[in-house]
Design a protein around this motif. Sequence first.
Motif, PDB file in Angstrom:
ATOM      1  N   GLY A  41      11.391  24.698  -1.337  1.00 15.85           N
ATOM      2  CA  GLY A  41      10.825  25.497  -2.418  1.00 15.85           C
ATOM      3  C   GLY A  41       9.324  25.546  -2.331  1.00 15.85           C
ATOM      4  N   GLN A  42       8.726  26.393  -3.163  1.00 14.27           N
ATOM      5  CA  GLN A  42       7.271  26.542  -3.151  1.00 14.27           C
ATOM      6  C   GLN A  42       6.622  25.371  -3.879  1.00 14.27           C
ATOM      7  OE1 GLN A  42       5.881  30.298  -4.517  1.00 14.27           O
ATOM      8  NE2 GLN A  42       3.718  29.795  -4.296  1.00 14.27           N
ATOM      9  N   ILE A  43       5.711  24.710  -3.176  1.00 13.37           N
ATOM     10  CA  ILE A  43       5.052  23.517  -3.706  1.00 13.37           C
ATOM     11  C   ILE A  43       3.682  23.907  -4.262  1.00 13.37           C
ATOM     12  CG2 ILE A  43       4.070  21.266  -3.118  1.00 13.37           C
ATOM     13  CD1 ILE A  43       6.266  20.964  -1.036  1.00 13.37           C
ATOM     14  N   MET A  44       3.404  23.459  -5.479  1.00 12.45           N
ATOM     15  CA  MET A  44       2.113  23.733  -6.108  1.00 12.45           C
ATOM     16  C   MET A  44       1.065  22.690  -5.735  1.00 12.45           C
ATOM     17  SD  MET A  44       2.883  26.448  -7.686  1.00 12.45           S
ATOM     18  CE  MET A  44       1.425  26.675  -8.706  1.00 12.45           C
ATOM     19  N   SER A  45       1.459  21.420  -5.675  1.00 14.66           N
ATOM     20  CA  SER A  45       0.500  20.358  -5.339  1.00 14.66           C
ATOM     21  C   SER A  45       1.250  19.106  -4.912  1.00 14.66           C
ATOM     22  CB  SER A  45      -0.409  20.027  -6.524  1.00 14.66           C
ATOM     23  OG  SER A  45       0.342  19.474  -7.588  1.00 14.66           O
ATOM     24  N   ILE A  46       0.559  18.274  -4.129  1.00 21.03           N
ATOM     25  CA  ILE A  46       1.070  16.967  -3.693  1.00 21.03           C
ATOM     26  C   ILE A  46      -0.067  15.967  -3.820  1.00 21.03           C
ATOM     27  CG2 ILE A  46       1.988  15.601  -1.779  1.00 21.03           C
ATOM     28  CD1 ILE A  46       3.253  18.098  -0.665  1.00 21.03           C
ATOM     29  N   ARG A  47       0.223  14.798  -4.378  1.00 16.03           N
ATOM     30  CA  ARG A  47      -0.814  13.767  -4.467  1.00 16.03           C
ATOM     31  C   ARG A  47      -0.211  12.388  -4.219  1.00 16.03           C
ATOM     32  NH1 ARG A  47      -2.809  10.641  -8.733  1.00 16.03           N
ATOM     33  NH2 ARG A  47      -1.694  11.882 -10.276  1.00 16.03           N
ATOM     34  N   VAL A  48      -0.716  11.698  -3.214  1.00 25.12           N
ATOM     35  CA  VAL A  48      -0.351  10.304  -2.963  1.00 25.12           C
ATOM     36  C   VAL A  48      -1.298   9.434  -3.779  1.00 25.12           C
ATOM     37  CG1 VAL A  48      -0.227   8.458  -1.256  1.00 25.12           C
ATOM     38  CG2 VAL A  48       0.527  10.766  -0.657  1.00 25.12           C
ATOM     39  N   CYS A  49      -0.775   8.585  -4.630  1.00 29.62           N
ATOM     40  CA  CYS A  49      -1.616   7.726  -5.471  1.00 29.62           C
ATOM     41  C   CYS A  49      -2.165   6.575  -4.627  1.00 29.62           C
ATOM     42  CB  CYS A  49      -0.810   7.188  -6.648  1.00 29.62           C
ATOM     43  SG  CYS A  49      -0.286   8.481  -7.773  1.00 29.62           S
ATOM     44  N   ARG A  50      -3.472   6.354  -4.769  1.00 27.49           N
ATOM     45  CA  ARG A  50      -4.161   5.365  -3.940  1.00 27.49           C
ATOM     46  C   ARG A  50      -4.989   4.419  -4.792  1.00 27.49           C
ATOM     47  NH1 ARG A  50      -3.797   7.190   1.271  1.00 27.49           N
ATOM     48  NH2 ARG A  50      -3.248   9.404   1.526  1.00 27.49           N
ATOM     49  N   ASP A  51      -5.264   3.243  -4.227  1.00 24.47           N
ATOM     50  CA  ASP A  51      -6.165   2.296  -4.860  1.00 24.47           C
ATOM     51  C   ASP A  51      -7.555   2.909  -4.951  1.00 24.47           C
ATOM     52  OD1 ASP A  51      -8.274  -0.003  -4.638  1.00 24.47           O
ATOM     53  OD2 ASP A  51      -6.464  -0.947  -5.396  1.00 24.47           O
ATOM     54  N   MET A  52      -8.187   2.807  -6.111  1.00 18.00           N
ATOM     55  CA  MET A  52      -9.453   3.474  -6.327  1.00 18.00           C
ATOM     56  C   MET A  52     -10.569   2.926  -5.446  1.00 18.00           C
ATOM     57  SD  MET A  52     -11.306   4.223  -9.967  1.00 18.00           S
ATOM     58  CE  MET A  52     -11.964   2.576 -10.097  1.00 18.00           C
ATOM     59  N   ILE A  53     -10.478   1.652  -5.066  1.00 20.99           N
ATOM     60  CA  ILE A  53     -11.526   1.045  -4.259  1.00 20.99           C
ATOM     61  C   ILE A  53     -11.208   1.125  -2.772  1.00 20.99           C
ATOM     62  CG2 ILE A  53     -12.814  -1.069  -3.786  1.00 20.99           C
ATOM     63  CD1 ILE A  53     -13.436   0.226  -6.461  1.00 20.99           C
ATOM     64  N   SER A  54     -10.054   0.604  -2.368  1.00 25.30           N
ATOM     65  CA  SER A  54      -9.722   0.556  -0.939  1.00 25.30           C
ATOM     66  C   SER A  54      -9.171   1.878  -0.418  1.00 25.30           C
ATOM     67  CB  SER A  54      -8.693  -0.549  -0.683  1.00 25.30           C
ATOM     68  OG  SER A  54      -7.450  -0.233  -1.296  1.00 25.30           O
ATOM     69  N   ARG A  55      -8.716   2.751  -1.331  1.00 23.82           N
ATOM     70  CA  ARG A  55      -8.106   4.029  -0.972  1.00 23.82           C
ATOM     71  C   ARG A  55      -6.801   3.877  -0.201  1.00 23.82           C
ATOM     72  NH1 ARG A  55      -9.125   6.697  -4.559  1.00 23.82           N
ATOM     73  NH2 ARG A  55      -8.450   8.572  -3.437  1.00 23.82           N
ATOM     74  N   LYS A  56      -6.193   2.704  -0.275  1.00 24.79           N
ATOM     75  CA  LYS A  56      -4.898   2.498   0.358  1.00 24.79           C
ATOM     76  C   LYS A  56      -3.790   3.039  -0.554  1.00 24.79           C
ATOM     77  CE  LYS A  56      -6.139  -1.615   3.030  1.00 24.79           C
ATOM     78  NZ  LYS A  56      -5.837  -3.047   3.275  1.00 24.79           N
ATOM     79  N   SER A  57      -2.725   3.508   0.062  1.00 27.73           N
ATOM     80  CA  SER A  57      -1.607   4.064  -0.702  1.00 27.73           C
ATOM     81  C   SER A  57      -0.964   2.998  -1.576  1.00 27.73           C
ATOM     82  CB  SER A  57      -0.563   4.646   0.257  1.00 27.73           C
ATOM     83  OG  SER A  57       0.626   4.987  -0.445  1.00 27.73           O
ATOM     84  N   LEU A  58      -0.595   3.398  -2.807  1.00 30.68           N
ATOM     85  CA  LEU A  58       0.108   2.499  -3.718  1.00 30.68           C
ATOM     86  C   LEU A  58       1.623   2.584  -3.554  1.00 30.68           C
ATOM     87  CD1 LEU A  58      -1.976   3.029  -6.976  1.00 30.68           C
ATOM     88  CD2 LEU A  58      -2.214   1.232  -5.260  1.00 30.68           C
TER      89      LEU A  58
END
Length: 539
Positions: free
Chosen positions: A20-37
């Motif tokens: 289907g048509q995707i509007m947005s995708i966001r992988v949540c990350r640690d605000m400091i290290s930027r590693k995936s949660l």
Amino acid sequence: GDLHPEVAEAAIYDKFSNLGQIMSIRVCRDMISRKSLGYAYVNFQNREDAERAMEHLNYDVLKNRPMRIMFSQRDPSVRKSGVGNLYIKNLDKSISSRELYDTFSCFGKILSLKIAFDDKGVSKGHGFVHFDSGDSAANAISKLNGMVIHEKVVYVAEFKPKASRESGSVEQKFNNIFVKNFGDDMTDDALKILFEEFGDIISVKVAKTDDDKSRGFGFVSFTTAEAARDAVDKKNGETFNDKQIYVGRAQKKAERQEILKKEYESRPEKRTSYTPGVNLYVKNLSDTVTEDILKTEFGQFGRITSAKVMTEPNGRSRGFGFVCFSSPAEATLAVTEMNYKMLYEKPLYVALAQKRVGGAAWGPRGGGQQAAMRGGAQQRTMQPQTVQPQQAMMAPQSRMPTMPPAQPRPMMQQPSTAPAPIRTMQPMPSSAAVVGQQQTKPADTDTLSLDGPAFVAKMRDYDENDRKQLIGERLFNIVQLHQPQLAGKITGMFLEFEEKEMMDMITMPESGLLQRKIEEAAAVLKETQASTEAGADGN
């Protein structure tokens, strides 16, 4: 959920885009290290596409890990109420999430399902199922509890939060019992025969040594809490093989430690009195430093009552320890002489230790301020764009003093090539302002030019204020090479750190610590500036 740490938005798009048509995708990350949660959000244009994605891709493998897909639930009361939430244990380790989903889905709509796995991806033998209604959950319990799945009797019950499972709760129910003191010739079959009179048994386990001998204790799991309670009441204290056995509710290690701690604290006359100022916290120890070496190095300053190097379970040093003297005067002398002294090619950090409130672990005095400043680093967010910069480790804004904007003070003596924005920066943290006020004293250029270990050793010749000035100038010179426009502000933020950490940033360039801190600080400052500009535009 349950995403591999290396999964990024592009990989998720490739997986979901054909549904289907995707509007947005966001992988949540640690605000400091930027590693995936480990979780992400995918927004489809219409709900039908999202439902199709759940149907086809739930528990599908992405980077060798099955994905757990569910609709985003913005109402936290649905999750926290516990209605429809089940706990399943004694699962065969070969059972996959998909198999468990297929087993429970016939009882109602499943909002979420998860099997617990260890770091190696092996099932821990238990999991959770969350139905959209309590009736569906109750139906699943009545039909599946005690059912044999993959040759193992499965236990299914209503999930209970940890708070309701704490020891000491009224009429606490349990199915697992702990048995000890039955000797070294006990087997699983013999232990099962000993307790099978009380009810159906799910599993029995006798703890064994490497040579397959009993360690004198084991566990029995019953299908009902009533059978477990009856076994405890009738078997505890009974004589078996000329020994009095103990039978009680099985407890987790953390629970046992909490009980022992409370018992210990209830007997103050048994506790060793704490004398302030005699215990030292020693950090940055080499892996080769032992307790005997600590006693030898610190013994010249007085009588040592104890010395301890903290170690991991495998015996490897954790890099810090404690030395306790017989008097505060001896401890103070040791701090003066040993702080920053090189020991096995590493500069020591030595400070008076202080027992924190509540009998927690020992730590250096003054560490509370540093811990408070770093508190934001532990905060993780699902919506990073809404988090204020004050939450980040690198921006202790709450401790910034109010200073007249018309009288900015440069943080460091700046070379003639320093950019103009340094002189018009915002008010600095208190320690940075102090350093700025001390610029009337010329910098010791010979000391600033020393290499890392020599610079650390030379610091012992200066008092606290001069050390802070020299460390600040050394950091400023390095930061200016990476962030010339923000060098003053970043250095001021660094000066809020412990002196030991600033020394590590200077003396261990190969670790990349300083470079990471510079990047984090620059990101926070830029985010702050962007937020300020956005607020100005909004007004």
